[in-house]
Enzyme design. Structure first.
Site, PDB file in Angstrom:
ATOM      1  N   SER A 138       0.854  -1.191   0.000  1.00 57.40           N
ATOM      2  CA  SER A 138       0.000   0.000   0.000  1.00 57.40           C
ATOM      3  C   SER A 138       0.880   1.227   0.000  1.00 57.40           C
ATOM      4  O   SER A 138       2.056   1.180   0.414  1.00 57.40           O
ATOM      5  CB  SER A 138      -0.883   0.010   1.250  1.00 57.40           C
ATOM      6  N   TYR A 151      -1.970   0.323  10.469  1.00 53.60           N
ATOM      7  CA  TYR A 151      -1.887  -0.141   9.084  1.00 53.60           C
ATOM      8  C   TYR A 151      -0.548   0.244   8.468  1.00 53.60           C
ATOM      9  O   TYR A 151       0.067  -0.547   7.750  1.00 53.60           O
ATOM     10  CB  TYR A 151      -3.044   0.466   8.289  1.00 53.60           C
TER      11      TYR A 151
END
Length: 253
Positions: A138, A151
């Site tokens: 990501s 995250y």
């Protein structure tokens, strides 16, 4: 001879789109995820609608469960491409309010899950003579943002594993690629992150005229794995045109 690709997290979103695209590229595809009914439906869809599709198989997989990973590895006769897509985000809490259980879950799926399935399939990838591991990380792996610490940490760890694997496997016939998407609108990512709260789930995409979609990321995967065997695409950073950084997004309203 057709090559075989294993795609984790294939029941929806980027995983499902990647499975469809690799089938269109002529791969046999193993669809791996927890929700078997979705996998069976996707396998039927691909087999019936993708011209030239090879063998499409569904395999129940929970990357957080070693026994589940071992069962998949035992069932896969050969593997040329592994797409580590399983994972996800939970919450958007600042560090001062974060739930350690959310961090644990994100680490288990995004990092330890990547470890389990890669370790299990690596002998086959090496034996293929032209293996390829594609790790879907990501933008969060490289750019921290407020509320994203859990995250960010998990995806940064996945990035670190990706880089170490390239060092450790440099003498083996296995390519290592990281694909780091920015703002991607899929049917479930944000909804899972906000535990089914549709209003919160819609907010990251509000006013964004054209966010990425799952097919855009699948296109990156397909391009990377279809380069000549001596060509390694180290990393692809892909964002919508209106996104400059994790937090700098042009919104029209």
């Amino acid at each position: 001879m057709r090559k075989t690709a294993v795609v984790t997290g294939a029941s929806s979103g980027i995983g499902a789109a990647t499975a469809r695209r690799l089938a269109a590229e002529g791969f046999n595809v193993v669809l791996a995820a927890r929700r078997r009914e979705r996998l069976d439906a996707l396998a039927e869809e691909i087999s019936g609608s993708v011209p030239g599709a090879g063998r499409i198989a569904a395999a129940t997989l929970d990357v957080t469960d070693q026994a589940s990973v071992d069962a998949l590895a035992a069932a896969v006769a050969d593997c040329h491409v592994l797409v580590n897509n399983a994972g996800g985000a939970l919450g958007l809490d600042p560090v001062a309010e974060a739930d350690p259980a959310d961090w644990q879950a994100m680490y288990d799926s995004n990092v330890l899950g990547l470890l389990r399935i890669t370790k299990a399939l690596l002998p086959g990838l090496i034996a293929s003579g032209a293996g390829h591991v594609v790790n879907i990380t990501s933008l969060a792996a490289h750019q921290p943002y407020e509320g994203g610490a859990g995250y960010n940490a998990a995806k940064h760890a996945a990035y670190a594993v990706n880089e170490v694997m390239r060092l450790e496997l440099v003498a083996e016939p296995v390519r290592i690629t990281e694909i780091a998407p920015g703002l991607v609108k899929t049917e479930e990512f944000s909804l899972v992150r906000f535990r089914g709260d549709e209003e919160k789930a819609a907010k990251p995409y509000q006013g964004v005229p054209e966010p990425l979609v799952a097919d855009d990321v699948a296109d990156c995967v397909a391009w990377a794995v279809t380069r000549p065997p001596h060509v390694n695409i180290d990393r692809i950073d892909v964002q919508p045109r209106v996104q400059a950084t994790a937090q700098k997004v042009h919104r029209t309203g």
